[in-house]
Design a protein around this motif. Structure first.
Motif, PDB file in Angstrom:
ATOM      1  N   TYR A 168       0.828  -1.211   0.000  1.00  0.00           N
ATOM      2  CA  TYR A 168       0.000   0.000   0.000  1.00  0.00           C
ATOM      3  C   TYR A 168       0.858   1.255   0.000  1.00  0.00           C
ATOM      4  N   VAL A 171       1.705   2.283  -3.433  1.00  0.00           N
ATOM      5  CA  VAL A 171       0.575   2.910  -4.126  1.00  0.00           C
ATOM      6  C   VAL A 171       0.359   4.341  -3.615  1.00  0.00           C
ATOM      7  N   MET A 172       0.577   4.562  -2.319  1.00  0.00           N
ATOM      8  CA  MET A 172       0.464   5.931  -1.804  1.00  0.00           C
ATOM      9  C   MET A 172       1.451   6.850  -2.511  1.00  0.00           C
ATOM     10  N   ASN A 174       2.773   6.398  -5.448  1.00  0.00           N
ATOM     11  CA  ASN A 174       2.270   6.556  -6.819  1.00  0.00           C
ATOM     12  C   ASN A 174       1.146   7.591  -6.863  1.00  0.00           C
ATOM     13  N   THR A 175       0.271   7.556  -5.873  1.00  0.00           N
ATOM     14  CA  THR A 175      -0.855   8.495  -5.847  1.00  0.00           C
ATOM     15  C   THR A 175      -0.360   9.945  -5.779  1.00  0.00           C
ATOM     16  N   HIS A 414       0.784   6.761  12.270  1.00  0.00           N
ATOM     17  CA  HIS A 414      -0.248   5.742  12.414  1.00  0.00           C
ATOM     18  C   HIS A 414       0.154   4.479  11.660  1.00  0.00           C
ATOM     19  N   PHE A 416      -2.048   2.501   9.772  1.00  0.00           N
ATOM     20  CA  PHE A 416      -3.079   2.045   8.826  1.00  0.00           C
ATOM     21  C   PHE A 416      -2.475   1.313   7.627  1.00  0.00           C
ATOM     22  N   VAL A 417      -1.254   1.679   7.264  1.00  0.00           N
ATOM     23  CA  VAL A 417      -0.640   1.053   6.086  1.00  0.00           C
ATOM     24  C   VAL A 417       0.304  -0.068   6.514  1.00  0.00           C
TER      25      VAL A 417
ATOM     26  N   GLN B 165     -10.681  -7.833  -0.943  1.00  0.00           N
ATOM     27  CA  GLN B 165      -9.978  -6.672  -1.496  1.00  0.00           C
ATOM     28  C   GLN B 165      -9.263  -5.871  -0.417  1.00  0.00           C
ATOM     29  N   VAL B 370      -7.263  11.499  -6.956  1.00  0.00           N
ATOM     30  CA  VAL B 370      -5.815  11.684  -7.155  1.00  0.00           C
ATOM     31  C   VAL B 370      -5.466  13.176  -7.163  1.00  0.00           C
ATOM     32  N   PHE B 416      -6.352   5.248   3.420  1.00  0.00           N
ATOM     33  CA  PHE B 416      -5.116   4.521   3.709  1.00  0.00           C
ATOM     34  C   PHE B 416      -5.299   3.006   3.647  1.00  0.00           C
ATOM     35  N   VAL B 417      -6.500   2.555   3.967  1.00  0.00           N
ATOM     36  CA  VAL B 417      -6.732   1.104   3.994  1.00  0.00           C
ATOM     37  C   VAL B 417      -7.384   0.648   2.684  1.00  0.00           C
ATOM     38  N   MET B 419      -5.877   1.291  -0.413  1.00  0.00           N
ATOM     39  CA  MET B 419      -4.916   1.573  -1.465  1.00  0.00           C
ATOM     40  C   MET B 419      -4.977   0.558  -2.601  1.00  0.00           C
ATOM     41  N   SER B 420      -5.541  -0.622  -2.339  1.00  0.00           N
ATOM     42  CA  SER B 420      -5.677  -1.594  -3.431  1.00  0.00           C
ATOM     43  C   SER B 420      -6.602  -1.039  -4.518  1.00  0.00           C
ATOM     44  N   TYR B 422      -6.804   2.207  -5.388  1.00  0.00           N
ATOM     45  CA  TYR B 422      -5.975   3.109  -6.186  1.00  0.00           C
ATOM     46  C   TYR B 422      -5.001   2.307  -7.059  1.00  0.00           C
ATOM     47  N   GLU B 423      -4.492   1.206  -6.511  1.00  0.00           N
ATOM     48  CA  GLU B 423      -3.568   0.359  -7.274  1.00  0.00           C
ATOM     49  C   GLU B 423      -4.258  -0.141  -8.545  1.00  0.00           C
ATOM     50  N   PHE B 426      -4.636   2.788 -11.011  1.00  0.00           N
ATOM     51  CA  PHE B 426      -3.401   3.114 -11.744  1.00  0.00           C
ATOM     52  C   PHE B 426      -3.042   2.025 -12.743  1.00  0.00           C
TER      53      PHE B 426
END
Lengths: 454, 454
Positions: A168, A171-172, A174-175, A414, A416-417, B165, B370, B416-417, B419-420, B422-423, B426
């Motif tokens: 994750y 991906v963050m 990348n975002t 935090h 979360f990731v 997911q 984004v 944050f949880v 991100m899959s 967003y993955e 992308f």
């Protein structure tokens, strides 16, 4: 009881605090790896902009924060200070526990505090491309965010084990617009050399730093950015402690002990240095405890000597507590603490006994993190749980001794990731780990020979 | 310019606002599924505590918030209001954009606002075990946190597609102490029936609700908790809008349009209802826009009729906009918006044209998310990006028309949880999706026959 103490945006500090001005023993200079002579600003100019090099070598007590930087700080700063009253109740302790929460930032940690000014000074000098390394991904995410704010290209080398454990985070980044590569990679000579020797290596921060620096050295249009260790990075983080002093004033309190995890040292420095100044200049007697993982014990089992900041030996030699630049820490989840050395400033302060250090095993840290989540409602990054574990030790000691004391810690991010870390913990997949003295000695002997050769 | 507006903890509202008192047309009553007669409090008592049932049927304008609940709210409330000045700049719009950020809560969304009082009222009546469903996992995490605060057992049925997911959400719930099962599961008759028909189903909120209710009905010691749709849930969320009114007063502003995503309706209600009260009683002319995913278009393509809240038909029949309780939405990442119906209160208000609705495809939403991350520094939950997409439409329209307007939206959670999601975005794995009118009609016809039979 007030749970949270916020400040106004006008309370964002106007200056960074430079502890070099107040240190009783000034830090020894970095040495050029080839000549063994003190390294000057010109040695750093291939990889850093002059604005940051000036801060790196400055002895001024306060350095003004540019308005452009303070404007971006406003997105999340001043960060809140919390009273951990629910945790206190669960521990049944007479101690008062406060925590500064840096997880409110765009990347979820303290790292943007330095990422923003670093990109600012690069941009000011016309740089439009920056490389860096990242461990757990906190730093890479912060730099990616800062680069997005200034429209600068960002290339991140992410330690392989974290790249795999924390998808994750990639991906963050990348975002926020960054390109991310697992390290060691085949994009650099340093990476290719390591892969040739050990194709299955889990990587390390030292290796990733080598890769990012190599890319910056090769390309004149590209500079390099480091998320911890260096003086200017620690400097930028001092806004944390400055804000906290003001917040604790509102609470009518002052800490007996300040606790933070230590990877390179910037998080610890950020919360500690402004309070440490008061120990030096105002007769305060606060204790400062840096917490490291038992599986990467540079402060408690390393040696103070000149060593490289990276694995390949591209950086100047730095006088610091180190396990050897060739040391590969155990594959714990607190990726941000998997670094072989401690910053020059923190190392000198530890040597001078102005700060303390303790090493804690990861199972105790995760147990502390779960209790903290259930009581305070914040799931912490694995790095941050190291501070919480020490806080609980101190709070329990206060209970045994039956005395009030005020404990402050930096909840640097935090989790979360980082939920895969908690998943492994609940599944019983994690264990404690210590290196034997023999294992640690082997690396250090190599570094010692290197130091003698300078 | 001030970026963030915080309030003191003493500004946490003392009462929830009940819009039923001010609605020109009162909502029609729920009907008992077997008798077709209006369902009374006694019909709800097997699954809900009386404290919540009283709120469900109340017509009082304001209901006092217990001190124990306000104390826990203090962990993260009042939540901040932000001026989106960086987004405004990127859009080059004359519009002023504000967002209330609910992602600062323990679970990262607005859901704990109702989870805490729900667990409180259960605990007060001696209940020590609660079941629930969750879609994207936001609600389950919130209830798990609230149960940890009151030491109540928590059992969560998580829609299968989100369970697969979003594995981190499950671990978050575990961290707060909850047990989590993918739904449909083999732990209930409702789950087993669905699995027998379609073993590979991706599940739905409606199915998960059936499972959680079944467990509560079977066990006298266990109650059920719902994260949206019901009157008392919408009631609890009105603290969001109440705080925002005060914050906008500090900013010297009032919204021309209020925007929020709508899954069941609690998030939309939370930010809207206190402002909508001023439309009704104070001659304000604010527009209220509920945003739904084009792949689950109950507001824009559903029908207003009596339908079940769950798939198996355990709930009372509710008068609402629905696609049919047997509708399975496309497998989009915004799991919290994959629900076949809208709350009774939001449905009645839409019918009476006091609010508006719009459906947006997911690619436009991710693109908006984004841009928002790069400018404002917050990575939003896929649900929240639906609001952002509409905000951008409104801001662009303001630019075209060359007029100032004030846009307010509820940024209901961070991503944050997620991100899959967003993955996948992308990686080009996501596409837009609309159901044909024929597909939608088929479900509705079945429900219509059912309504006629009542």
């Amino acid at each position: 009881m007030t749970k949270k103490i916020f400040l106004d945006e006008s309370d964002i500090p106007t200056h960074w605090y430079n502890i070099v001005a107040d240190m009783p023993n000034k830090p020894q200079p970095p040495l050029h790896p080839k000549t063994g002579e003190p390294a000057g600003p010109e040695d750093l100019s291939p990889i850093f902009p002059m604005g940051l090099i000036e801060q790196e070598v400055s002895a001024e007590q306060y350095i003004e924060i540019p308005d452009e930087v303070r404007d971006i700080y406003k997105i999340w700063r001043p960060s809140p200070l919390y009273r951990a009253n629910q945790l206190e109740k669960a521990l049944d302790t007479p101690a008062k526990i406060y925590y500064k929460y840096e997880g409110v930032s765009p990347s979820g940690s303290h790292k943007p505090n330095t990422a923003v000014p670093q990109v600012y000074y690069n941009k000011r000098e016309g740089i439009n491309s920056i490389t860096t390394e990242t461990g757990a991904g906190q730093w890479g995410t912060a730099l990616a965010f800062a680069c997005a704010q200034f429209d600068v290209k960002c290339e991140v080398y992410m330690v392989r084990i974290s790249y795999d454990q924390k998808p994750y985070r990639k991906v963050m980044m990348n975002t926020f617009g960054a390109d991310v590569y697992p390290s060691p990679s085949d994009r650099t000579q340093a990476g290719r050399d390591i892969l040739a020797k050990d194709p299955d290596t889990s990587g390390s921060l030292g290796i990733a730093i080598s890769e990012a620096i190599e890319r910056a050295v090769q390309d004149e249009e590209t500079k390099y950015s480091l998320g911890s260790v260096l003086n200017h990075v620690l400097l930028h983080q001092t806004i944390i402690g400055q804000e906290t002093i003001k917040q604790l004033e509102y609470a009518g309190n002052y800490p007996d002990v300040v606790i933070a995890p230590l990877g390179g040292g910037s998080n610890f420095a950020g919360i500690s240095f402004p309070f440490l100044k008061n120990n030096i200049s105002e007769d305060k007697n606060t204790r400062f405890v840096a917490v490291e993982p038992a599986s990467c014990p540079k402060l408690t089992k390393g040696e103070f000597m000149y060593d490289f900041g990276d694995s390949a030996g591209y950086t100047p030699l730095l006088p610091m507590y180190t396990l050897g630049h060739n040391f590969t820490p155990a594959a714990i989840h607190a990726g941000g603490l998997r670094y072989h050395g401690a910053s020059v400033l923190c190392s000198q302060l530890l040597k001078d006994e102005l700060i303390e250090a303790v090493a804690i095993q990861q199972l105790e840290c995760f147990e502390a993190g779960v209790l903290f989540a259930k009581t305070e409602g914040i799931i912490s990054a694995p790095e941050a749980t190291h501070a919480i574990a020490q806080v609980i030790r101190e709070a329990n000691q206060a209970k045994e001794e039956g005395r009030e004391k005020t404990i402050l810690f930096n909840l640097c991010g935090h989790g979360f990731v980082d939920m895969s870390a908690y998943e492994d913990y609940f599944a019983g997949k994690l264990s404690d780990h210590s290196f034997t003295d023999d294992e640690l000695k082997k690396n250090l002997q190599e570094v010692r020979e290197l130091s003698v050769n300078q």
